[in-house]
Design an enzyme around this catalytic site. Structure first.
Site, short mmCIF file in Angstrom:
data_model
loop_
_atom_site.label_atom_id
_atom_site.label_comp_id
_atom_site.label_asym_id
_atom_site.label_seq_id
_atom_site.Cartn_x
_atom_site.Cartn_y
_atom_site.Cartn_z
N HIS A 72 0.83 -1.21 0.00
CA HIS A 72 0.00 0.00 0.00
C HIS A 72 0.86 1.26 0.00
O HIS A 72 0.51 2.27 0.62
CB HIS A 72 -0.95 0.04 1.21
CG HIS A 72 -1.97 -1.05 1.22
ND1 HIS A 72 -3.23 -0.92 0.69
CD2 HIS A 72 -1.91 -2.34 1.69
CE1 HIS A 72 -3.90 -2.06 0.84
NE2 HIS A 72 -3.13 -2.94 1.45
N ASN B 94 -10.36 -2.80 2.40
CA ASN B 94 -10.03 -2.84 0.97
C ASN B 94 -11.30 -2.59 0.15
O ASN B 94 -12.40 -2.57 0.71
CB ASN B 94 -9.46 -4.22 0.59
CG ASN B 94 -7.98 -4.35 0.93
OD1 ASN B 94 -7.29 -3.36 1.19
ND2 ASN B 94 -7.48 -5.57 0.94
N TYR C 73 0.99 -4.01 11.94
CA TYR C 73 0.94 -2.58 11.58
C TYR C 73 1.82 -1.73 12.50
O TYR C 73 2.63 -0.93 12.04
CB TYR C 73 -0.52 -2.09 11.56
CG TYR C 73 -1.29 -2.66 10.38
CD1 TYR C 73 -1.55 -4.03 10.29
CD2 TYR C 73 -1.73 -1.87 9.35
CE1 TYR C 73 -2.23 -4.57 9.21
CE2 TYR C 73 -2.41 -2.40 8.26
CZ TYR C 73 -2.65 -3.75 8.20
OH TYR C 73 -3.31 -4.29 7.12
FE1 HDE Z 1 -2.53 -4.70 5.39
N1 HDE Z 1 -0.71 -3.91 5.85
N2 HDE Z 1 -1.86 -6.53 5.93
N3 HDE Z 1 -4.25 -5.57 4.80
N4 HDE Z 1 -3.18 -2.94 4.83
C1 HDE Z 1 -0.36 -2.63 5.70
O1 HDE Z 1 0.78 -1.37 7.34
C2 HDE Z 1 -0.75 -6.77 6.64
C3 HDE Z 1 -4.59 -6.89 4.85
C4 HDE Z 1 -4.44 -2.64 4.40
O2 HDE Z 1 -3.18 3.57 3.97
C5 HDE Z 1 0.99 -2.31 6.31
O3 HDE Z 1 1.37 0.74 7.87
C6 HDE Z 1 -0.67 -8.16 7.00
C7 HDE Z 1 -6.00 -7.07 4.64
C8 HDE Z 1 -4.53 -1.25 4.03
O4 HDE Z 1 -1.58 3.39 5.47
C9 HDE Z 1 1.40 -3.66 6.91
C10 HDE Z 1 -1.77 -8.74 6.44
C11 HDE Z 1 -6.50 -5.82 4.43
C12 HDE Z 1 -3.25 -0.73 4.25
C13 HDE Z 1 0.24 -4.56 6.57
C14 HDE Z 1 -2.52 -7.71 5.78
C15 HDE Z 1 -5.39 -4.90 4.52
C16 HDE Z 1 -2.43 -1.82 4.75
C17 HDE Z 1 1.96 -1.65 5.37
C18 HDE Z 1 -2.16 -10.21 6.47
C19 HDE Z 1 -7.95 -5.45 4.11
C20 HDE Z 1 -2.76 0.67 3.98
C21 HDE Z 1 2.29 -0.32 5.97
C22 HDE Z 1 -2.23 -10.74 7.78
C23 HDE Z 1 -8.85 -5.74 5.19
C24 HDE Z 1 -2.98 1.56 5.17
C25 HDE Z 1 1.45 -0.21 7.14
C26 HDE Z 1 -2.54 2.96 4.85
C27 HDE Z 1 -1.10 -1.68 5.11
C28 HDE Z 1 0.19 -5.83 6.96
C29 HDE Z 1 -3.69 -7.99 5.04
C30 HDE Z 1 -5.60 -3.49 4.33
C31 HDE Z 1 2.73 -4.21 6.46
C32 HDE Z 1 0.43 -8.80 7.79
C33 HDE Z 1 -6.76 -8.41 4.66
C34 HDE Z 1 -5.74 -0.51 3.49
O5 HDE Z 1 1.54 -3.56 8.30
#
Ligand code: HDE
Length: 685
Positions: free
Chosen positions: A70, A143, A357
């Site tokens: 993202h 999402n 996060y």
């Molecule tokens: Fe994320 N995701 N994600 N994700 N995610 C990040 O956090 C992660 C997942 C989502 O505009 C990171 O600060 C793992 C699902 C959004 O700043 C990180 C897993 C959904 C955003 C991270 C998921 C999301 C992130 C990258 C699986 C929808 C952007 C930088 C367990 C429900 C937020 C950060 C923004 C961002 C990890 C799966 C949505 C790396 C480990 C499912 C919208 O922490």
């Protein structure tokens, strides 16, 4: 750049110091910002030049690590307002009183691309909301697709590594159409349902303003009496969830890589505020037990036909940021930022996110005090005994930093009455590394999704699978993926195989559980549900000198009445003279503004200058693209020849002759009655 005054105030204001003086970060007024300090006009630069060194040093450290996923995002401020009290469902303070607006910050994003990648690539979009509630910050980090690729957080690094550029060659950028992604996908049966959504039109949204949002996981809401409901979050845009067509998305990635962010920025800047309805599907544990899937499995939806949406309120974006870095880049979302009244579930994907996060933000934002940054700061009192750390921006007072304490009567204390309490739920079992058997049906909902789409939506999905797999060089993985598609729907596998030119390439795979025929869920189709009309759409008007002023003005008026906008395109960016000898300043010049930028196009040169368009190849290309991208085309008599040059019929669906201002109604009706001229596409395939 001007800064807000820092606490502490000013001491002595020097009398010969102007208010707008340029200064160093120490407040020293700079006398010369053009030349470094040298030993003689042609001599070497001196190390003692603290103005130069400070400026360069700060510049050297301007970048922080981009988000690992993202990374490319765009944010705006707004508010949330409940439509009524939801006290029966939750005690969350921001959902109680319809007269209270809660400030929000929303960040939209693509997942795979770097911060500098294009907006319109095929990808899932992030839709993250921070609610600055009176009871603390609540983050809904969702999402634009309601399911996910994997069921367990332990697979997330593999998924992301597979889609990101290959480690040796560092490409492809912001693409899933390559071997490593489809290798992983074809080896990961649980990803199948999500792949169907990602390959549908949802993967190429028209605008952030026209995009759904979903919380994906099941969460819990708890009311003041302790009653627990399971909930799924949904956000529905007022303008409808609409998409680009693929060729248009590809064209836009080159013509305007900022297509989505520009669209959002411009619409907020002109006071056109996008709005979503936030709702939940709320159900009981008992109801959940009756479902034929597990609500803890993030690869499943709860069909709206089974549990309808309950609207909670409206989310409105109404303010652009003042500074992209300070706000959009530094904002830190976390699914663990909860307020009393909302709680988690045991979804193993969500559980892993709760850790990830904050962990990643410690590195990205450089230490544990990033919650003090203005965009992350809670808008209610924050009081605890945490202390020190990188970039501590507060100055806590007093000698006490421990709890319990008897030394400071005014120190904050825990509050069992209003504090966050996890709603109790029984947990038992052996420690095991297993996937629940209730997660094992990977194909039934994918089939339900596909069968619930409109025919053209199905065709887009098939074309997208064929495109992506066509970009994979390893035949074995194409075959494996075709086998996976066949487990969902034989017709999809066969059509994709046909398009790939490998009709015998469908590998025979054994499903853990074979797909069942579920009742369709028409709610998953975008175009079956999007409101018709032209609200939020853009009409590209191609003009030349001598454009009929009356015609132009009446279009502006009619479009405004439909909440659409008109954007003038001319041969050059210089002023155009109307038939009334008035100056019309175009927004674009033709070769810099492909028709992909617009939802509807109108070609309206003056009769005497129409030949200029006929002689200029980009004009025919403009029309050819619009025709191929299924747009309604309005065309004045003198420009009709351009249709022929563009290979478009002079008459036919979505081609509207414009003889005078009375024809605008016909154009706007045709354009408003369908988002695209789908007949044209069906005739083509
Ligand atoms: Fe994320 N995701 N994600 N994700 N995610 C990040 O956090 C992660 C997942 C989502 O505009 C990171 O600060 C793992 C699902 C959004 O700043 C990180 C897993 C959904 C955003 C991270 C998921 C999301 C992130 C990258 C699986 C929808 C952007 C930088 C367990 C429900 C937020 C950060 C923004 C961002 C990890 C799966 C949505 C790396 C480990 C499912 C919208 O922490």
């Amino acid at each position: 750049m001007a800064e807000k005054p820092t606490p502490g105030g000013e001491t002595h204001q020097s009398t010969n110091r102007r208010k707008d003086s340029l200064t160093t970060n120490q407040g020293i007024v700079v006398s010369d910002n053009q030349n470094s300090l040298k030993a003689g006009a042609r001599g070497p630069t001196l190390l003692e030049d603290f103005v130069l060194r400070e400026k360069i040093t700060h510049f050297d450290h301007e970048r922080i690590p981009e988000r690992v996923v993202h990374a490319r995002g765009y944010g705006a401020r707004g508010f949330f307002e409940p439509i009524q009290s939801h006290a029966d469902l939750t005690s969350a303070e921001f959902l109680q009183d319809p007269t209270v607006q809660t400030p929000v910050f929303v960040r939209f994003s693509t997942v795979a691309g770097s911060a500098g990648s294009a907006d319109t690539v095929r990808d899932v979009r992030g839709f993250a909301i921070k609610f600055y509630t009176s009871a603390g910050n609540y983050d809904l980090v969702g999402n634009n697709i309601p399911v996910f690729f994997i069921q367990d957080a332990i697979k997330f690094p593999d998924l992301v590594h597979a889609v990101k550029p290959a480690p040796d060659r560092a490409f492809p950028q912001a693409q899933s159409a390559h071997d490593s992604f489809w290798d992983f996908a074809s080896l990961t049966p649980e990803s199948t349902h999500m792949l169907f959504w990602a390959m549908s039109d949802r993967g190429i949204p028209r605008s952030f303003r026209m995009m759904d949002g979903f919380g994906v996981h099941t969460f819990r809401m708890i009311n003041a009496k302790g009653k627990v409901s399971l909930v799924k979050f949904h956000l529905r845009p007022k303008l409808g969830a609409l998409s680009l067509v693929w060729e248009e998305a590809v064209c836009l990635a080159g013509a305007d890589p900022d297509f989505h962010r520009r669209d959002l920025w411009n619409s907020l800047a002109r006071g056109d505020f996008p709005e979503w309805e936030l709702s939940v599907q709320a159900f009981t544990e008992e109801e959940a037990e009756q479902f034929d899937f597990d609500v803890l499995d993030p690869t499943k939806i709860v069909p709206e036909e089974v549990i309808p949406l309950r609207p909670l309120g409206r989310l409105v974006l109404n303010e652009n940021v003042d500074n992209f870095f300070a706000e959009t880049e530094q904002i830190a979302f976390c699914p663990a930022n909860l307020v009393p009244g909302i709680d988690l579930s045991d979804d193993p994907l969500l559980q892993g996110r709760l850790f990830s996060y904050l962990d990643t933000q410690l590195t990205r934002l450089g230490g544990p005090n990033f919650h003090q940054l203005p965009v992350n700061r809670a808008r209610c009192p924050v009081a605890n005994f945490q202390r020190d750390g990188h970039m501590q921006m507060n100055t806590p007072v007093g000698a006490v930093a421990h709890e319990p304490n008897s030394l400071d009567a005014g120190a904050p204390r825990e509050n069992p009455r209003s504090g966050f309490r996890t709603s109790p739920q029984p947990v038992q079992g052996e420690k095991v590394r297993v996937r629940s058997e209730t997660f094992a049906d990977h194909y039934s909902q994918a089939r339900m999704f596909y069968r619930s789409l409109l025919p053209m939506e199905q065709q887009h999905l098939i074309a997208a699978f064929a495109f992506e797999l066509g970009k994979c060089h390893e035949p074995a993985l194409r075959k494996r993926m075709l086998g996976r598609l066949a487990l969902v729907e034989q017709e999809v596998a066969e059509q994709v195989a046909q398009k790939l030119g490998m009709p015998d390439g469908i590998e025979q795979l054994e499903p853990a559980i074979a797909a069942r025929d579920l009742a369709p869920s028409p709610a998953v189709s975008q175009y079956a549900n999007a409101p018709l009309g032209l609200a939020g759409k853009l009409i590209g008007l191609l003009v030349t000198d001598g454009i009929d002023a009356e015609l132009y003005e009446s279009l502006l008026e009619k479009a405004a009445a439909e909440e659409a906008r008109v954007s003038v395109v001319a041969l050059t960016i210089g002023d155009v003279m109307t038939s009334r000898e008035e100056i019309l300043t175009p927004e674009h010049f033709l070769s810099g503004a492909p028709s992909a930028l617009f939802d509807v196009i109108v070609v309206a040169p003056s009769a005497e200058n129409a030949s200029l368009l006929l002689e200029y190849p980009p004009a025919a290309q403009w029309v050819r693209d619009a025709f191929a991208h299924l747009k309604v085309i309005g065309i004045v008599e003198s420009a009709k020849e351009l249709l022929e040059l563009a290979g478009a019929p002079a008459e036919g669906a979505g081609i509207v002759p414009i003889r005078d201002a009375t024809d605008w109604d016909a154009l706007l009706n045709v354009a408003g009655n369908s988002h695209r001229v789908w007949e044209r596409e069906l005739a083509r395939s």
